[in-house]
Design a protein around this motif. Structure first.
Motif, PDB file in Angstrom:
ATOM      1  N   LEU A  46       4.671  -6.702   7.707  1.00 33.74           N
ATOM      2  CA  LEU A  46       3.346  -6.144   7.932  1.00 33.74           C
ATOM      3  C   LEU A  46       3.220  -4.807   7.205  1.00 33.74           C
ATOM      4  O   LEU A  46       4.040  -3.911   7.401  1.00 33.74           O
ATOM      5  N   LEU A  47       2.193  -4.714   6.372  1.00 31.87           N
ATOM      6  CA  LEU A  47       1.911  -3.467   5.659  1.00 31.87           C
ATOM      7  C   LEU A  47       0.713  -2.790   6.317  1.00 31.87           C
ATOM      8  O   LEU A  47      -0.368  -3.387   6.417  1.00 31.87           O
ATOM      9  N   LEU A  48       0.903  -1.565   6.789  1.00 32.89           N
ATOM     10  CA  LEU A  48      -0.173  -0.786   7.380  1.00 32.89           C
ATOM     11  C   LEU A  48      -0.826   0.061   6.292  1.00 32.89           C
ATOM     12  O   LEU A  48      -0.132   0.754   5.547  1.00 32.89           O
ATOM     13  N   ILE A  49      -2.149   0.001   6.223  1.00 30.56           N
ATOM     14  CA  ILE A  49      -2.888   0.732   5.185  1.00 30.56           C
ATOM     15  C   ILE A  49      -3.891   1.663   5.858  1.00 30.56           C
ATOM     16  O   ILE A  49      -4.918   1.199   6.377  1.00 30.56           O
ATOM     17  N   PRO A  50      -3.629   2.966   5.897  1.00 32.79           N
ATOM     18  CA  PRO A  50      -4.605   3.891   6.484  1.00 32.79           C
ATOM     19  C   PRO A  50      -5.787   4.085   5.546  1.00 32.79           C
ATOM     20  O   PRO A  50      -5.624   4.213   4.337  1.00 32.79           O
ATOM     21  N   LEU A  51      -6.986   4.092   6.127  1.00 33.88           N
ATOM     22  CA  LEU A  51      -8.206   4.256   5.340  1.00 33.88           C
ATOM     23  C   LEU A  51      -9.053   5.352   5.967  1.00 33.88           C
ATOM     24  O   LEU A  51      -9.580   5.186   7.074  1.00 33.88           O
ATOM     25  N   GLY A  52      -9.167   6.480   5.266  1.00 36.63           N
ATOM     26  CA  GLY A  52      -9.949   7.599   5.755  1.00 36.63           C
ATOM     27  C   GLY A  52     -11.421   7.505   5.376  1.00 36.63           C
ATOM     28  O   GLY A  52     -11.847   6.582   4.660  1.00 36.63           O
ATOM     29  N   VAL A  53     -12.189   8.473   5.835  1.00 37.17           N
ATOM     30  CA  VAL A  53     -13.636   8.468   5.609  1.00 37.17           C
ATOM     31  C   VAL A  53     -13.976   8.501   4.130  1.00 37.17           C
ATOM     32  O   VAL A  53     -14.910   7.834   3.671  1.00 37.17           O
ATOM     33  N   GLU A  54     -13.226   9.257   3.357  1.00 39.15           N
ATOM     34  CA  GLU A  54     -13.530   9.423   1.938  1.00 39.15           C
ATOM     35  C   GLU A  54     -12.806   8.420   1.037  1.00 39.15           C
ATOM     36  O   GLU A  54     -12.996   8.427  -0.177  1.00 39.15           O
ATOM     37  N   ASP A  55     -11.978   7.569   1.600  1.00 35.98           N
ATOM     38  CA  ASP A  55     -11.204   6.629   0.785  1.00 35.98           C
ATOM     39  C   ASP A  55     -12.059   5.449   0.329  1.00 35.98           C
ATOM     40  O   ASP A  55     -13.033   5.070   0.990  1.00 35.98           O
ATOM     41  N   ASP A  56     -11.638   4.830  -0.771  1.00 34.41           N
ATOM     42  CA  ASP A  56     -12.358   3.705  -1.358  1.00 34.41           C
ATOM     43  C   ASP A  56     -12.019   2.420  -0.607  1.00 34.41           C
ATOM     44  O   ASP A  56     -10.899   1.912  -0.698  1.00 34.41           O
ATOM     45  N   ALA A  57     -12.991   1.884   0.132  1.00 30.07           N
ATOM     46  CA  ALA A  57     -12.762   0.673   0.926  1.00 30.07           C
ATOM     47  C   ALA A  57     -12.549  -0.547   0.038  1.00 30.07           C
ATOM     48  O   ALA A  57     -11.790  -1.455   0.391  1.00 30.07           O
ATOM     49  N   ARG A  58     -13.199  -0.600  -1.113  1.00 31.27           N
ATOM     50  CA  ARG A  58     -13.080  -1.777  -1.979  1.00 31.27           C
ATOM     51  C   ARG A  58     -11.665  -1.956  -2.502  1.00 31.27           C
ATOM     52  O   ARG A  58     -11.140  -3.073  -2.513  1.00 31.27           O
ATOM     53  N   SER A  59     -11.024  -0.885  -2.925  1.00 32.14           N
ATOM     54  CA  SER A  59      -9.659  -1.003  -3.448  1.00 32.14           C
ATOM     55  C   SER A  59      -8.697  -1.459  -2.348  1.00 32.14           C
ATOM     56  O   SER A  59      -7.776  -2.249  -2.600  1.00 32.14           O
ATOM     57  N   VAL A  60      -8.939  -0.988  -1.134  1.00 28.61           N
ATOM     58  CA  VAL A  60      -8.104  -1.426  -0.008  1.00 28.61           C
ATOM     59  C   VAL A  60      -8.354  -2.898   0.288  1.00 28.61           C
ATOM     60  O   VAL A  60      -7.415  -3.668   0.535  1.00 28.61           O
ATOM     61  N   ALA A  61      -9.609  -3.317   0.251  1.00 31.08           N
ATOM     62  CA  ALA A  61      -9.939  -4.723   0.493  1.00 31.08           C
ATOM     63  C   ALA A  61      -9.280  -5.627  -0.548  1.00 31.08           C
ATOM     64  O   ALA A  61      -8.777  -6.712  -0.216  1.00 31.08           O
ATOM     65  N   LEU A  62      -9.264  -5.207  -1.798  1.00 27.77           N
ATOM     66  CA  LEU A  62      -8.613  -5.991  -2.846  1.00 27.77           C
ATOM     67  C   LEU A  62      -7.110  -6.100  -2.601  1.00 27.77           C
ATOM     68  O   LEU A  62      -6.505  -7.154  -2.845  1.00 27.77           O
ATOM     69  N   GLU A  63      -6.509  -5.015  -2.115  1.00 30.68           N
ATOM     70  CA  GLU A  63      -5.075  -5.027  -1.802  1.00 30.68           C
ATOM     71  C   GLU A  63      -4.773  -6.017  -0.681  1.00 30.68           C
ATOM     72  O   GLU A  63      -3.843  -6.821  -0.773  1.00 30.68           O
ATOM     73  N   VAL A  64      -5.571  -5.961   0.374  1.00 32.73           N
ATOM     74  CA  VAL A  64      -5.369  -6.862   1.511  1.00 32.73           C
ATOM     75  C   VAL A  64      -5.585  -8.313   1.091  1.00 32.73           C
ATOM     76  O   VAL A  64      -4.816  -9.207   1.471  1.00 32.73           O
ATOM     77  N   ALA A  65      -6.625  -8.569   0.299  1.00 29.98           N
ATOM     78  CA  ALA A  65      -6.915  -9.931  -0.151  1.00 29.98           C
ATOM     79  C   ALA A  65      -5.788 -10.480  -1.016  1.00 29.98           C
ATOM     80  O   ALA A  65      -5.389 -11.648  -0.880  1.00 29.98           O
ATOM     81  N   ALA A  66      -5.261  -9.657  -1.898  1.00 28.87           N
ATOM     82  CA  ALA A  66      -4.165 -10.100  -2.766  1.00 28.87           C
ATOM     83  C   ALA A  66      -2.929 -10.454  -1.940  1.00 28.87           C
ATOM     84  O   ALA A  66      -2.258 -11.473  -2.200  1.00 28.87           O
ATOM     85  N   ARG A  67      -2.625  -9.631  -0.951  1.00 29.45           N
ATOM     86  CA  ARG A  67      -1.472  -9.922  -0.089  1.00 29.45           C
ATOM     87  C   ARG A  67      -1.720 -11.175   0.741  1.00 29.45           C
ATOM     88  O   ARG A  67      -0.806 -11.977   0.960  1.00 29.45           O
TER      89      ARG A  67
END
Length: 286
Positions: A60-81
């Motif tokens: 399990l990879l935990l990915i913290p996402l703050g208010v100013e962080d780019d949600a799209r890049s995180v979504a792409l990371e999660v989708a790829a995994r």
């Protein structure tokens, strides 16, 4: 002779089931935190005791996402995994009024599901800790026991989850008059609880396993007898007795497990008394 043969088969099956449950608790449960937001990653690491590391081969990879962080890049990371069969959990730190926007941005990627996300207003409060623990337990699935062995901060929430799940399973089995299933749920719970605490499978664990077995045998007689006396639907009474006995058993097993860390030998009689006292206290409250 037939009775002895039946008893021997049950003992062998119990020993095999105990060994299987324990071996399943040794593999998996490895987590890491992605340093996408170093400040949040460090705080999350301090709370969970999970290391901050790159995208290693983890359960399990935990990915913290703050208010100013780019949600799209995180979504792409999660989708790829996800496409590679790997699990991720995005810890979205944002105020409640911003949740809808962040959720839509993350779920815009087809391979990202709501189960991959947990929303929390911060990383320090008790409420936030409970939300994150619940998200981690949900995401890990069957890997929660080995995860608790590796990361002590997860042990209490994992224990509560194991007890709740076993109590529900036992209650359903009891309501259906299937007390073999109820006993199996209780036995698995006891073995998993000890394993989650980091206990090995050795002679010192005999008392907790023995009490679990004895409880499973006794519950059927108690529940069926009570269902004939208590003025309520029989399925309801049987389910209630199975549920209450599972919770009481967890209390006794937890005390025994803690004693294992303090003393070399555990008194079986004392363990039995612990279980009886727990049941009587619960009966007095109801």
């Amino acid at each position: 002779m037939g009775a002895f043969t039946t008893l021997a088969k049950r003992v062998n099956r119990l020993a095999r089931d105990t060994k299987d449950e324990y071996e399943h608790s040794l593999d998996g449960g490895v987590m890491s935190i992605m340093p996408s937001n170093q400040r949040l990653a460090d705080r999350l690491s301090g709370s969970l005791g999970v290391p901050v590391a790159d995208r290693a081969s983890v359960d399990l990879l935990l990915i913290p996402l703050g208010v100013e962080d780019d949600a799209r890049s995180v979504a792409l990371e999660v989708a790829a995994r996800s496409r590679q069969g790997q699990r991720s959990l995005v810890v979205v730190v944002c105020p409640d009024h911003d949740r809808g926007r962040r959720e839509r941005a993350l779920l815009a990627e087809p391979d990202v599901t709501i189960g991959d996300l947990v929303f929390t207003p911060d990383l320090e409060s008790d409420v936030a800790t409970k939300l994150i623990h619940a998200g981690v337990i949900r995401a890990l699935g069957t890997g929660i026991v080995p995860a608790a062995r590796r990361y002590p901060a997860l042990r209490d929430p994992v224990r509560r989850h194991l007890v709740d799940a076993a109590a529900r399973e036992s209650a359903i089995a009891g309501a259906l008059n299937w007390f073999t299933g109820s006993a199996a749920a209780q036995h698995a719970m006891v073995v998993r609880m000890g394993s989650a605490e980091g206990q090995g499978l050795n002679a010192k664990r005999i008392p907790e396993v023995a009490i679990a077995t004895a409880t499973g045998l006794a519950v059927a007689y108690v529940a069926r007898g009570a269902s004939r006396i208590v003025p309520a639907p029989r399925w309801m009474v049987r389910g209630a007795v199975a549920w209450a006995s599972t919770v009481a058993l967890a209390t006794a097993a937890d005390r025994i497990s803690r004693q294992m860390g303090d003393v070399e030998n555990i008194d079986v009689k004392d363990a039995a008394k612990t279980f009886i006292r727990a049941k009587l206290r619960r009966k007095g409250k109801s």
